[in-house]
Design an enzyme around this catalytic site. Structure first.
Site, PDB file in Angstrom:
ATOM      1  N   GLU A 170       6.844 -64.016 -13.303  1.00  0.00           N
ATOM      2  CA  GLU A 170       7.619 -64.458 -12.138  1.00  0.00           C
ATOM      3  C   GLU A 170       8.434 -65.714 -12.401  1.00  0.00           C
ATOM      4  O   GLU A 170       8.265 -66.739 -11.742  1.00  0.00           O
ATOM      5  CB  GLU A 170       6.695 -64.680 -10.935  1.00  0.00           C
ATOM      6  CG  GLU A 170       6.039 -63.420 -10.444  1.00  0.00           C
ATOM      7  CD  GLU A 170       5.297 -63.594  -9.123  1.00  0.00           C
ATOM      8  OE1 GLU A 170       5.169 -64.738  -8.644  1.00  0.00           O
ATOM      9  OE2 GLU A 170       4.850 -62.586  -8.563  1.00  0.00           O
ATOM     10  N   GLU A 379       1.441 -56.613 -10.292  1.00  0.00           N
ATOM     11  CA  GLU A 379       0.725 -57.220  -9.153  1.00  0.00           C
ATOM     12  C   GLU A 379       1.096 -56.515  -7.862  1.00  0.00           C
ATOM     13  O   GLU A 379       2.263 -56.160  -7.653  1.00  0.00           O
ATOM     14  CB  GLU A 379       1.096 -58.707  -8.982  1.00  0.00           C
ATOM     15  CG  GLU A 379       0.466 -59.639  -9.972  1.00  0.00           C
ATOM     16  CD  GLU A 379       0.851 -61.103  -9.743  1.00  0.00           C
ATOM     17  OE1 GLU A 379       1.051 -61.502  -8.585  1.00  0.00           O
ATOM     18  OE2 GLU A 379       0.951 -61.825 -10.747  1.00  0.00           O
TER      19      GLU A 379
HETATM   20  C1  BGP Z   1       2.284 -64.154  -7.299  1.00  0.00           C
HETATM   21  C2  BGP Z   1       1.646 -64.861  -8.462  1.00  0.00           C
HETATM   22  C3  BGP Z   1       0.163 -64.818  -8.453  1.00  0.00           C
HETATM   23  C4  BGP Z   1      -0.489 -64.862  -7.096  1.00  0.00           C
HETATM   24  C5  BGP Z   1       0.220 -63.994  -6.074  1.00  0.00           C
HETATM   25  C6  BGP Z   1      -0.255 -64.193  -4.657  1.00  0.00           C
HETATM   26  O1  BGP Z   1       3.486 -64.769  -6.972  1.00  0.00           O
HETATM   27  O2  BGP Z   1       2.096 -64.315  -9.677  1.00  0.00           O
HETATM   28  O3  BGP Z   1      -0.291 -65.807  -9.335  1.00  0.00           O
HETATM   29  O4  BGP Z   1      -0.799 -66.118  -6.693  1.00  0.00           O
HETATM   30  O5  BGP Z   1       1.600 -64.193  -6.098  1.00  0.00           O
HETATM   31  O6  BGP Z   1       0.376 -65.309  -4.109  1.00  0.00           O
HETATM   32  P1  BGP Z   1      -0.345 -66.336  -3.197  1.00  0.00           P
HETATM   33  O7  BGP Z   1      -1.504 -66.835  -3.969  1.00  0.00           O
HETATM   34  O8  BGP Z   1       0.678 -67.383  -2.922  1.00  0.00           O
HETATM   35  O9  BGP Z   1      -0.723 -65.599  -1.971  1.00  0.00           O
END
Ligand code: BGP
Length: 479
Positions: A170, A379
């Site tokens: 990301e 993800e």
């Molecule tokens: C993505 C990241 C992750 C994770 C996920 C959920 O952007 O790659 O590392 O954190 O989002 O986001 P959040 O923890 O802000 O809910």
């Protein structure tokens, strides 16, 4: 005669789950590891929700065997994790820390023991602090070589056992949060610096992929992109245009660079008009073109809905919901181009993220159609308050519903003709959410800790653990 049921998913489909080093490992200064920019950033008062840090996180560093055993029990086919650069090369360049290498080598062996395919992310935001301090991290071209040297160490050590590599996780998020919103380190608010740092990150990404090819390593490599597909609020042409602008500037701007090695013309024109275009030197374009990935890693959480934004309209300086109190986030945008609107057709999570399974099919189709490249979903998941009941169960029905609908849309995208290599949910165990503390949970496995105390860090299987187990076992037929 009844039609024989056939899975839409190939027999080698990678049913997986994901994590990132800073969010799970803990042991932030053990066995030769030096500080990363996140280790330093979280020390600043107010930087994170209730001052949470990853110092201990969910202590995966010491409990990885227990965690992998749970993965095996679930039947996971793949596990995506990231390597902490400052565990391997504490100063970011130079000396290698053998204890750091050993930890990941042991983790990989443990996964392979159970037939779980490791998917290794080279960079999930935890830059060695030494590189930030000495030359400003992503703002210096020195990082291109340092990142490449670090990646080569990992390729040399692990490519005999690793078949899937994610280069940058990301980039769009760590760059925008780091240099525009000032919510991630180095907490800068400067669009010019943002686009410069972003260009350097593009070059570093391409350089690592080029080195992977030149080294003749087996396996596949690609970046993971946080893709938020754009919708127009309605069919008013001005709002449709706003959605297009959003798509060009916030999505194609990155994905075009990865796959085509060029910036999209219209987005670049906007930056040129605003004096924000990054400095491009001779050789940059060739390097970008040499970095074509084998797949696009897709991190999909939600879609965005857009409407027109007047030239004196709102910018990106708006409130984010980091508490889980629904309805706390505000519209944001780029004056004269677009601003976000509430989609009246979609429910949202407690953190105001739209819940849109069809958006995942759309994301897959758009990437396949524009780039004609395989996609690995790296993800996807639901952040929620999960409750540990008196009887020791966690009934995360919302998560099951969320994931089930998303998996079903992946099946439809495969039927549409999209080449999907696998699906990694976010996340396997509960973990630290960068800005939202420990209460925003994503895992199949509950970890008994909160913002105030690590308690015993006990692992407890949630209902969704068993749901995914069935999905994997039936290769998606139990949907
Ligand atoms: C993505 C990241 C992750 C994770 C996920 C959920 O952007 O790659 O590392 O954190 O989002 O986001 P959040 O923890 O802000 O809910």
């Amino acid at each position: 005669m009844a039609k024989e049921e056939r899975s839409l998913f190939s027999s080698d489909f990678l049913w997986g789950s994901a994590s990132a080093a800073y969010q799970i490992e803990g042991a932030w200064n053990e066995d030769g590891k030096a500080a990363s920019i996140w280790d330093e950033f979280v020390k600043q008062p107010g930087a994170t929700y209730k001052g949470t840090t990853g110092n201990i996180a969910v202590d995966h560093y010491h409990r990885y065997k227990e965690d992998v055993k749970l993965m095996a029990e679930q039947g996971l086919k793949a596990y995506r994790f990231s390597i902490s650069w400052s565990r391997i090369i504490p100063n970011g360049k130079g000396e290698i820390n053998l204890e750091g290498l050993k930890f990941y080598s042991d983790l990989i062996d443990e996964l392979l023991k159970y037939g779980i395919e490791p998917i290794v992310t080279l960079y999930h935001w935890d830059l060695p602090y030494a590189l930030q301090a000495s030359y400003g991290g992503w703002e210096s071209r020195e990082i291109i070589q340092d990142f490449t040297e670090y990646a080569k160490v990992l390729f040399e050590m692990f490519s005999d056992r690793v078949n899937y590599w994610v280069s940058l996780n990301e980039q769009n998020i760590f760059i925008m949060h780091g240099y525009l919103f000032a919510t991630h380190p180095p907490a800068v608010k400067d669009p010019k610096r943002m686009y410069e740092a972003n260009h350097i990150a593009n070059l570093a990404n391409a350089s690592v992929i080029k080195a992977f090819r030149e080294g003749g390593y087996k396996g596949k490599i690609g970046p993971s992109f946080a893709y938020t597909p754009s919708y127009a609020l309605d069919c008013q042409p001005e709002n449709c245009l706003a959605a297009e602008q959003h798509q060009e500037l916030l999505s194609y701007f990155w994905m075009d660079c990865y796959v085509r090695g060029t910036y999209p013309r219209l987005a670049m024109k906007v930056l040129e008009d605003k004096g924000l275009a990054p400095t491009q030197l001779p050789g940059d374009s060739e390097l970008l073109k040499a970095g074509r990935p084998d797949f696009m890693g897709l991190n999909y959480y939600q879609t965005a809905t857009l409407e027109a934004n007047p030239s004196d309209g709102i910018g990106f300086d708006s409130k984010m919901n980091t508490t889980g109190e629904k309805g706390k986030s505000e519209s944001k945008g780029l004056p004269g181009l677009f601003k976000t609107a509430v989609n009246p057709t979609l429910e949202t999570t407690n953190w105001d993220w739209t819940i849109d399974p069809v958006g995942l099919r759309l994301a897959l189709r758009r990437i396949a159609s524009r780039y004609d490249i395989p996609i690995l979903i790296t993800e996807n998941g639901l952040g929620d308050f999960d409750k540990l009941e008196e009887d020791g169960t966690v009934n995360d029905a919302n998560r099951i519903d969320f994931l089930e609908k998303h998996v079903s849309e992946i099946g439809k995208a495969i039927e549409d003709g999209v080449d999907v290599l696998g699906y990694c949910t976010w996340s396997f165990t509960d973990l630290l959410s960068w800005l939202n503390g420990y209460q925003k949970r994503y895992g199949f496995v509950y970890v008994d800790r909160d913002e105030e105390s690590e308690k015993e860090l006990t692992r407890i299987k949630k209902e969704s653990f068993y749901w995914y187990k069935d999905i994997i076992k039936s290769n998606g037929l139990s949907l």
